[in-house]
Design a protein around this motif. Structure first.
Motif, short mmCIF file in Angstrom:
data_model
loop_
_atom_site.label_atom_id
_atom_site.label_comp_id
_atom_site.label_asym_id
_atom_site.label_seq_id
_atom_site.Cartn_x
_atom_site.Cartn_y
_atom_site.Cartn_z
N GLN A 1 0.93 -1.18 -0.09
CA GLN A 1 -0.09 -0.03 0.12
C GLN A 1 0.88 1.17 0.00
O GLN A 1 1.91 1.16 0.46
CB GLN A 1 -0.92 0.18 1.32
CG GLN A 1 -1.89 -1.24 1.35
CD GLN A 1 -2.52 -1.16 2.73
OE1 GLN A 1 -2.13 -0.74 3.63
NE2 GLN A 1 -4.04 -1.47 2.59
N THR A 2 0.42 2.05 -0.71
CA THR A 2 1.05 3.59 -0.48
C THR A 2 0.29 4.52 0.34
O THR A 2 -1.20 4.54 0.56
CB THR A 2 1.09 4.45 -1.96
OG1 THR A 2 -0.18 4.25 -2.45
CG2 THR A 2 1.89 3.39 -2.95
N PRO A 3 0.82 5.41 1.01
CA PRO A 3 0.29 6.35 2.08
C PRO A 3 -0.74 7.21 1.20
O PRO A 3 -0.54 7.42 0.33
CB PRO A 3 1.54 7.13 2.62
CG PRO A 3 2.72 6.61 2.25
CD PRO A 3 2.50 5.61 1.28
N THR A 4 -1.91 7.64 1.89
CA THR A 4 -2.68 8.48 1.38
C THR A 4 -2.31 10.00 1.96
O THR A 4 -2.23 10.20 3.18
CB THR A 4 -4.20 7.86 1.45
OG1 THR A 4 -4.12 6.66 1.25
CG2 THR A 4 -5.11 8.94 0.99
N ALA A 5 -2.40 11.15 0.96
CA ALA A 5 -2.45 12.34 1.29
C ALA A 5 -3.58 12.84 2.50
O ALA A 5 -4.55 12.28 2.14
CB ALA A 5 -2.31 13.17 0.11
N PRO A 6 -3.22 13.57 3.32
CA PRO A 6 -3.97 13.81 4.48
C PRO A 6 -5.33 14.47 3.97
O PRO A 6 -6.72 14.14 4.59
CB PRO A 6 -3.70 15.02 5.21
CG PRO A 6 -1.98 14.74 5.05
CD PRO A 6 -1.89 14.11 3.53
N CYS A 7 -5.46 15.17 2.83
CA CYS A 7 -6.74 15.80 2.36
C CYS A 7 -7.20 15.19 1.21
O CYS A 7 -7.98 15.77 0.39
CB CYS A 7 -6.38 17.17 2.12
SG CYS A 7 -6.26 17.85 3.85
N SER A 8 -6.92 14.04 0.87
CA SER A 8 -7.39 13.34 -0.42
C SER A 8 -9.05 12.70 -0.15
O SER A 8 -9.49 12.27 -1.37
CB SER A 8 -6.30 12.00 -0.62
OG SER A 8 -6.48 11.35 0.04
N HIS A 9 -9.44 12.69 1.15
CA HIS A 9 -10.97 12.14 1.10
C HIS A 9 -11.80 12.94 0.39
O HIS A 9 -11.70 14.02 0.13
CB HIS A 9 -11.13 12.03 2.73
CG HIS A 9 -12.56 11.36 3.06
ND1 HIS A 9 -13.42 11.83 2.90
CD2 HIS A 9 -12.78 10.04 3.18
CE1 HIS A 9 -14.61 11.00 3.27
NE2 HIS A 9 -13.93 9.74 3.39
N ALA A 10 -12.73 12.20 -0.07
CA ALA A 10 -14.07 12.92 -1.04
C ALA A 10 -14.49 14.14 -0.41
O ALA A 10 -14.86 14.97 -0.97
CB ALA A 10 -14.81 11.92 -1.26
N ARG A 11 -14.73 14.20 1.14
CA ARG A 11 -15.26 15.22 1.64
C ARG A 11 -14.46 16.60 1.32
O ARG A 11 -14.91 17.53 1.24
CB ARG A 11 -15.40 15.19 2.91
CG ARG A 11 -16.26 13.97 3.65
CD ARG A 11 -17.59 14.18 3.48
NE ARG A 11 -18.39 15.53 3.82
CZ ARG A 11 -18.72 15.77 4.95
NH1 ARG A 11 -19.07 14.92 5.99
NH2 ARG A 11 -19.17 17.06 5.21
N TYR A 12 -13.05 16.32 1.11
CA TYR A 12 -12.26 17.79 0.88
C TYR A 12 -12.24 18.02 -0.45
O TYR A 12 -11.65 19.44 -0.84
CB TYR A 12 -10.80 17.25 1.37
CG TYR A 12 -10.40 16.96 2.59
CD1 TYR A 12 -10.04 18.00 3.20
CD2 TYR A 12 -10.44 15.85 3.15
CE1 TYR A 12 -9.83 17.93 4.68
CE2 TYR A 12 -10.21 15.46 4.63
CZ TYR A 12 -9.95 16.71 5.55
OH TYR A 12 -9.55 16.34 6.74
N HIS A 13 -13.11 17.65 -1.46
CA HIS A 13 -13.13 17.81 -2.97
C HIS A 13 -14.64 18.00 -3.33
O HIS A 13 -14.95 18.51 -4.21
CB HIS A 13 -12.64 16.84 -3.58
CG HIS A 13 -10.95 16.60 -3.58
ND1 HIS A 13 -10.12 17.27 -4.11
CD2 HIS A 13 -10.61 15.84 -2.54
CE1 HIS A 13 -9.15 17.14 -3.68
NE2 HIS A 13 -9.23 16.11 -2.65
N GLU A 14 -15.69 18.27 -2.17
CA GLU A 14 -17.04 18.57 -2.40
C GLU A 14 -16.89 19.89 -2.93
O GLU A 14 -17.89 20.35 -3.85
CB GLU A 14 -17.81 18.77 -1.20
CG GLU A 14 -17.70 17.04 -0.47
CD GLU A 14 -18.54 17.25 0.79
OE1 GLU A 14 -19.08 16.19 1.16
OE2 GLU A 14 -18.52 18.17 1.67
N PHE A 15 -16.02 20.81 -2.91
CA PHE A 15 -16.33 22.25 -3.19
C PHE A 15 -15.36 22.44 -4.46
O PHE A 15 -15.22 23.74 -5.11
CB PHE A 15 -15.66 23.16 -2.07
CG PHE A 15 -16.30 24.53 -2.07
CD1 PHE A 15 -17.16 24.90 -3.10
CD2 PHE A 15 -16.17 25.54 -1.04
CE1 PHE A 15 -17.89 26.36 -2.98
CE2 PHE A 15 -16.56 26.71 -0.92
CZ PHE A 15 -17.55 27.09 -1.92
#
Length: 186
Positions: free
Chosen positions: A36-50
């Motif tokens: 697995q590779t680490p995920t960036a802290p703000c990559s979750h879909a909630r951070y991209h709603e705007f």
């Protein structure tokens, strides 16, 4: 090393993982398996709603008149949506910083401008709209005035920004600004 100090060190090392993971997304700080590779802290879909607001825009108001220009970009590791606004004459300039707060599960906007104006809003993305609400003094009376701004992504690629105010604790609302963001043309 005493037991209390060891416990403090262990808890302190876990705090960044817990704080970043409260939105349910994996973070770069969480342990990952060999494949697995680490995920960036703000990559979750909630951070991209705007993200529908991102772009270079000409902003039009009543009677389809150009009222300003806005550049909306991502910054700070793609965690923050940064707005840079200028009115059509260049006399008013402002910036907003927009972020999904993973701990509180709300969107927050912090606005500042060259007239000394500020505005702090918070809210949610729902039904295709970002709705943020805050309170500041009414410019004429000084009494608390609610501010509600709704951004709507339109099917033609434009974004509507509808800013409303309420002087009666949200019982009635008056339009303060109703603008349409269109992709900027040079």
């Amino acid at each position: 090393m005493n037991l209390r100090l060891k416990l403090c060190l262990v808890l302190a090392s876990l705090l960044p993982c817990w704080a970043n993971a409260t939105d349910g997304s994996p973070t770069a700080d969480t342990a990952v398996g060999a494949n697995q590779t680490p995920t960036a802290p703000c990559s979750h879909a909630r951070y991209h709603e705007f993200d529908f607001w991102l772009g270079e825009w000409d902003v039009f108001g009543a009677k389809d008149q150009l009222v300003g220009r806005s550049s909306i970009t991502r910054t700070l590791g793609d965690c923050v949506i940064h707005e840079h606004w200028r009115n059509a004459t260049g006399s008013v300039e402002g910036k907003s910083f927009n972020i999904f707060d993973g701990l509180s599960k709300v969107w927050r906007q912090y606005w500042v401008d060259n007239s000394g104006g500020t505005l702090m809003l918070e809210g949610q993305f729902a039904n295709g709209q970002m709705v943020l609400i805050g309170t500041r003094p009414n410019l004429q009376t000084g009494a608390p005035q609610q501010q509600r701004i709704t951004w709507t992504s339109n099917s033609d690629g434009t974004v509507r920004q509808h800013w409303e105010t309420s002087d009666d604790a949200g019982k009635s609302w008056q339009t303060s600004f109703d603008g349409l963001y269109r992709t900027k043309r040079d």
